[in-house]
Design a protein around this motif. Structure first.
Motif, PDB file in Angstrom:
ATOM      1  N   TYR A  70     -47.910 -97.935  26.807  1.00 19.95           N
ATOM      2  CA  TYR A  70     -46.499 -98.200  26.233  1.00 19.95           C
ATOM      3  C   TYR A  70     -46.291 -99.686  25.869  1.00 19.95           C
ATOM      4  O   TYR A  70     -45.729 -99.770  24.672  1.00 19.95           O
ATOM      5  CB  TYR A  70     -45.604 -97.663  27.452  1.00 19.95           C
ATOM      6  N   PHE A  71     -46.631-100.453  26.696  1.00 23.21           N
ATOM      7  CA  PHE A  71     -46.328-101.793  26.469  1.00 23.21           C
ATOM      8  C   PHE A  71     -46.960-102.439  25.321  1.00 23.21           C
ATOM      9  O   PHE A  71     -46.403-102.976  24.316  1.00 23.21           O
ATOM     10  CB  PHE A  71     -46.316-102.671  27.629  1.00 23.21           C
ATOM     11  N   CYS A  79     -49.195-102.143  38.058  1.00 24.46           N
ATOM     12  CA  CYS A  79     -50.120-101.250  37.175  1.00 24.46           C
ATOM     13  C   CYS A  79     -51.518-101.888  37.078  1.00 24.46           C
ATOM     14  O   CYS A  79     -52.383-101.062  37.104  1.00 24.46           O
ATOM     15  CB  CYS A  79     -49.379-101.175  35.808  1.00 24.46           C
ATOM     16  N   LEU A 105     -48.244 -95.393  30.860  1.00 26.78           N
ATOM     17  CA  LEU A 105     -47.604 -96.624  31.263  1.00 26.78           C
ATOM     18  C   LEU A 105     -48.158 -97.874  30.617  1.00 26.78           C
ATOM     19  O   LEU A 105     -47.511 -98.728  29.995  1.00 26.78           O
ATOM     20  CB  LEU A 105     -47.211 -96.726  32.637  1.00 26.78           C
ATOM     21  N   THR A 118     -43.452 -94.613  31.875  1.00 29.93           N
ATOM     22  CA  THR A 118     -42.821 -95.839  32.036  1.00 29.93           C
ATOM     23  C   THR A 118     -41.372 -95.656  32.721  1.00 29.93           C
ATOM     24  O   THR A 118     -41.107 -96.394  33.715  1.00 29.93           O
ATOM     25  CB  THR A 118     -42.503 -96.519  30.732  1.00 29.93           C
ATOM     26  N   VAL A 169     -44.165-105.019  36.737  1.00 29.27           N
ATOM     27  CA  VAL A 169     -44.934-104.114  36.123  1.00 29.27           C
ATOM     28  C   VAL A 169     -46.525-104.740  36.034  1.00 29.27           C
ATOM     29  O   VAL A 169     -47.337-103.564  36.144  1.00 29.27           O
ATOM     30  CB  VAL A 169     -44.267-103.222  34.980  1.00 29.27           C
ATOM     31  N   TYR A 228     -41.482 -95.040  36.511  1.00 27.57           N
ATOM     32  CA  TYR A 228     -41.728 -96.221  37.217  1.00 27.57           C
ATOM     33  C   TYR A 228     -40.576 -96.850  37.586  1.00 27.57           C
ATOM     34  O   TYR A 228     -40.364 -97.236  38.604  1.00 27.57           O
ATOM     35  CB  TYR A 228     -42.973 -96.958  36.634  1.00 27.57           C
ATOM     36  N   GLU A 260     -45.592 -91.710  26.957  1.00 24.91           N
ATOM     37  CA  GLU A 260     -45.612 -92.959  27.473  1.00 24.91           C
ATOM     38  C   GLU A 260     -44.324 -93.532  28.057  1.00 24.91           C
ATOM     39  O   GLU A 260     -44.171 -94.206  29.084  1.00 24.91           O
ATOM     40  CB  GLU A 260     -46.190 -94.220  26.282  1.00 24.91           C
TER      41      GLU A 260
END
Length: 347
Positions: A98-99, A131, A95, A32, A127, A35, A28
């Motif tokens: 991850y958040f 995404c 990605l 990220t 993002v 990007y 992750e």
């Protein structure tokens, strides 16, 4: 059917960092980080590399790329191109986790018409918009089946080596009139153009906890929708402004004036921002903070087709759009972790 499933988003809670394996956490982080580096530096890196290669025995590589660029010059103005394998790249899912990122549908968008989606806010690296609408990281094609999304980005980005291939391959196109008219004038319906209406200017206001949008005088996307009879759809990404810390300057300061001047000259806005370090959450770096980002897609606003819309028509539908966006914000802010006192500000 569970409420979350009805809205087009899984009701299953995302795993917390403590539930993820070390390998998953690193996948992750690296997904990220790629990007962020590509968004910020890819065009600069390949432009510099291409120039330096001209003075080496590999000069022909730069020449071949320039020939390819000449032959492929009009692609960004003709809807771009897309490679489905890249949109399905596993890194986008990492990605998203991850958040984590989440895409929420509040109403159906039937594929028997076209749409112009206004996405807010831009934040620092957009993002949530990229995404969710340029990749399959959050399952876009399953949430909105039958639609073909085109993310509109700055024209200059699509003529920088590296940046050009990165964004075009994910289905991006130029944000100028010629390109967007081309996309929405295709005979096959179900086209959805995604425009980050506030653009780079909103990066100046990407302060955590604030919700300031550059929208009051941005009406080009409304004219576009009227020319093609495409429904307007408001989109808001809650949490987009929370993933970086930003140094904000007073509007009357020379630093702010310099930022605005550079933005006018070069179409991008230089900002001082920082996140966490690559190896430690306690250090500073370019890795975004892991904060939830929830992108909520609002209800479509029907728009009649007017090949030459009047200013009164543009103002009318622009006002309707602003009201719909504000209503979307108010309806979802508390479920997305904002206090009831949070307010949307238009400049």
């Amino acid at each position: 059917m569970a409420e979350g499933e009805h809205l087009g988003v899984s009701s299953t809670l995302p795993p917390t960092p403590s539930m993820k394996t070390l390998k998953k956490q690193w996948l992750e982080v690296l997904s990220t980080y790629q990007y962020v580096l590509c968004f910020c530096f890819l065009g600069l890196f390949f432009s510099l590399a291409g120039f330096l290669l001209l003075f080496t025995s590999l000069w022909y590589l730069s020449v071949l790329y320039l020939v390819w660029l000449f032959l492929d010059w009009d692609t960004p103005q003709q809807g771009g191109r897309r490679y489905q394998w890249l949109k399905n790249w596993t890194a986008w899912k990492h990605l998203s986790d991850y958040f984590p990122l989440k895409l929420v549908k509040t109403a159906e968008l039937p594929p028997d018409r076209n749409y112009v989606l206004g996405s807010h806010p831009h934040g620092i690296i957009a993002v949530g918009t990229v995404c969710n609408f340029a990749t399959e990281g959050t399952g876009l094609s399953q949430v909105f089946p039958g639609l073909r999304f085109s993310l509109a980005v700055l024209n200059c980005l699509l003529y920088l080596p590296g940046h050009r291939e990165y964004f075009l391959s994910c289905g991006a196109c130029s944000v100028n009139r010629q390109s967007l008219d081309y996309v929405l004038s295709q005979s096959q319906l179900g086209r959805a153009v995604v425009i980050v209406v506030g653009g780079a200017n909103e990066a100046l206001y990407a302060v955590p906890g604030e919700h300031c949008l550059t929208l009051r005088n941005r009406k080009g996307f409304v004219r576009l929708a009227l020319r093609h009879g495409a429904s307007l759809v408001p989109v808001y990404s809650f949490g987009e402004n929370d993933i970086f810390r930003v140094k904000a300057f007073a509007p009357d300061s020379w630093q702010h004036l310099l930022q605005v001047t550079i933005k006018k000259l070069l179409s991008f806005c230089p900002c001082i921002f920082w996140g966490r370090g690559l190896f430690s959450a306690k250090s500073w770096g370019l890795l975004p903070l892991a904060r939830p980002i929830t992108t909520v897609v609002g209800r479509p606003i029907p728009v009649p087709q007017c090949p030459q819309p009047t200013e009164e028509q543009v103002d009318h539908y622009h006002t309707l759009y602003m009201k719909a966006l504000e209503q979307l914000f108010e309806e979802h802010k508390e479920s997305c972790g904002l206090p009831a006192s949070a307010r949307l500000t238009f400049i």
